[in-house]
Write a protein that holds these residues in place. Structure first.
Motif, short mmCIF file in Angstrom:
data_model
loop_
_atom_site.label_atom_id
_atom_site.label_comp_id
_atom_site.label_asym_id
_atom_site.label_seq_id
_atom_site.Cartn_x
_atom_site.Cartn_y
_atom_site.Cartn_z
N UNK A 32 -100.73 -25.43 -17.92
CA UNK A 32 -101.63 -24.29 -17.79
C UNK A 32 -100.85 -23.01 -18.05
N UNK A 33 -101.36 -22.17 -18.93
CA UNK A 33 -100.72 -20.91 -19.26
C UNK A 33 -101.48 -19.76 -18.62
N UNK A 34 -100.75 -18.85 -17.98
CA UNK A 34 -101.40 -17.66 -17.46
C UNK A 34 -101.18 -16.51 -18.44
N UNK A 35 -101.68 -15.33 -18.07
CA UNK A 35 -101.59 -14.17 -18.97
C UNK A 35 -100.14 -13.79 -19.25
N UNK A 36 -99.27 -13.94 -18.27
CA UNK A 36 -97.85 -13.62 -18.47
C UNK A 36 -97.21 -14.58 -19.46
N UNK A 37 -97.51 -15.87 -19.35
CA UNK A 37 -96.99 -16.85 -20.31
C UNK A 37 -97.47 -16.50 -21.72
N UNK A 38 -98.73 -16.16 -21.85
CA UNK A 38 -99.28 -15.82 -23.16
C UNK A 38 -98.62 -14.56 -23.73
N UNK A 39 -98.33 -13.60 -22.86
CA UNK A 39 -97.63 -12.38 -23.31
C UNK A 39 -96.24 -12.72 -23.82
N UNK A 40 -95.55 -13.58 -23.11
CA UNK A 40 -94.21 -14.02 -23.54
C UNK A 40 -94.30 -14.69 -24.90
N UNK A 41 -95.26 -15.58 -25.07
CA UNK A 41 -95.41 -16.30 -26.34
C UNK A 41 -95.75 -15.34 -27.48
N UNK A 42 -96.63 -14.37 -27.22
CA UNK A 42 -96.98 -13.39 -28.27
C UNK A 42 -95.75 -12.58 -28.68
N UNK A 43 -94.98 -12.13 -27.71
CA UNK A 43 -93.79 -11.33 -28.02
C UNK A 43 -92.76 -12.15 -28.79
N UNK A 44 -92.54 -13.38 -28.38
CA UNK A 44 -91.57 -14.23 -29.08
C UNK A 44 -92.05 -14.63 -30.47
N UNK A 45 -93.38 -14.75 -30.66
CA UNK A 45 -93.90 -15.06 -31.99
C UNK A 45 -93.60 -13.92 -32.95
N UNK A 46 -93.61 -12.69 -32.44
CA UNK A 46 -93.31 -11.52 -33.28
C UNK A 46 -91.81 -11.34 -33.49
N UNK A 47 -91.01 -11.62 -32.44
CA UNK A 47 -89.56 -11.43 -32.52
C UNK A 47 -88.88 -12.46 -31.64
N UNK A 48 -88.45 -13.55 -32.25
CA UNK A 48 -87.85 -14.65 -31.50
C UNK A 48 -86.45 -14.33 -31.00
N UNK A 49 -85.89 -13.19 -31.39
CA UNK A 49 -84.55 -12.83 -30.94
C UNK A 49 -84.55 -12.14 -29.58
N UNK A 50 -85.72 -11.81 -29.05
CA UNK A 50 -85.78 -11.12 -27.75
C UNK A 50 -85.21 -11.99 -26.65
N UNK A 51 -84.33 -11.42 -25.87
CA UNK A 51 -83.77 -12.12 -24.72
C UNK A 51 -84.67 -11.95 -23.51
N UNK A 52 -84.32 -12.63 -22.43
CA UNK A 52 -85.13 -12.59 -21.21
C UNK A 52 -85.20 -11.18 -20.63
N UNK A 53 -84.12 -10.42 -20.73
CA UNK A 53 -84.13 -9.05 -20.20
C UNK A 53 -85.12 -8.17 -20.95
N UNK A 54 -85.07 -8.22 -22.27
CA UNK A 54 -85.98 -7.41 -23.09
C UNK A 54 -87.43 -7.85 -22.90
N UNK A 55 -87.63 -9.17 -22.85
CA UNK A 55 -88.99 -9.68 -22.61
C UNK A 55 -89.51 -9.19 -21.26
N UNK A 56 -88.67 -9.32 -20.24
CA UNK A 56 -89.06 -8.91 -18.89
C UNK A 56 -89.44 -7.45 -18.80
N UNK A 57 -88.66 -6.58 -19.47
CA UNK A 57 -88.97 -5.15 -19.46
C UNK A 57 -90.34 -4.89 -20.08
N UNK A 58 -90.69 -5.64 -21.11
CA UNK A 58 -91.97 -5.42 -21.80
C UNK A 58 -93.17 -5.94 -21.02
#
Length: 152
Positions: free
Chosen positions: A3-29
Motif C-alpha cells: 500500500x502506497x500513501x501520499x508520501x510514498x507517491x511523492x518520493x516516487x514522483x521525485x525519483x522518476x524526475x531525478x533518480x540522483x536525489x539522496x534521502x536528505x534532498x528528498x526529505x527536504x522536498x
C-alpha cells in the motif's frame, strides 16, 4: 502488493524526475527527516517498487541521430528458439531494447544508428541475419515526449 500513501507517491514522483536525489534532498522536498525518508526508500526497494536507478544517455548527443522501432516476426520454418533469437539480438550494441510482444510481431526492438545509411547497414548485416528473423517492419522515431507515468 504494497500500500502506497501520499508520501510514498511523492518520493516516487521525485525519483522518476531525478533518480540522483539522496534521502536528505528528498526529505527536504517532502517534509521528512533524512532517516525517515531513507527508511521509506528502502521499504520501496525491498517491496520491488523501486527497481534500481538508471542513467539515461542522450543517444543524439552521442552521435546516434536516428532511432527506429522494429517489429520482428520470427520465421516459422526453422523453428528457432526464442532464447536463440533473444541471445543473438542482445549482442547487437545498436539494439537498445528487446521486447517480446503479443500481436502482429513477435518482438519489438528499439534500434539507434548514426544516420539512415548506418541503420540500413545494421538492419542488413546484423538484424536480418539473426537466427529466425523473418518479416520486419521499421518505424522511424520523429519525436519523443516523456510521460511521467501512472503516478503523475
Amino acid at each position: 502488493m504494497t500500500d502506497l500513501d501520499d508520501t510514498d507517491r511523492s518520493i516516487l514522483r521525485l525519483l522518476a524526475r531525478d533518480a540522483t536525489l539522496g534521502a536528505g534532498a528528498l526529505g527536504r522536498r517532502i517534509g521528512l527527516s533524512q532517516p525517515a525518508t531513507w527508511r521509506r526508500v528502502r521499504r520501496l526497494q525491498d517491496a520491488g517498487i523501486l527497481n534500481g536507478r538508471r542513467l539515461r544517455l542522450n543517444a543524439e548527443a552521442l552521435g546516434f541521430g536516428v532511432t527506429v522501432f522494429l517489429g520482428v516476426k520470427l520465421a516459422r520454418k526453422g523453428r528457432v528458439s526464442l532464447e536463440d533469437f533473444e541471445r543473438a539480438v542482445a549482442a547487437i550494441p545498436e539494439v537498445q531494447t528487446v521486447e517480446h510482444v503479443l500481436g502482429l510481431y513477435d518482438y519489438r526492438l528499439r534500434v539507434v544508428a548514426r544516420d539512415l545509411a548506418d541503420f540500413e547497414r545494421v538492419l542488413r548485416r546484423r538484424i536480418m541475419t539473426l537466427p529466425g528473423a523473418g518479416e520486419v517492419e521499421a518505424n522511424v522515431l520523429l519525436s519523443e515526449e516523456r510521460r511521467p507515468g501512472p503516478l503523475g
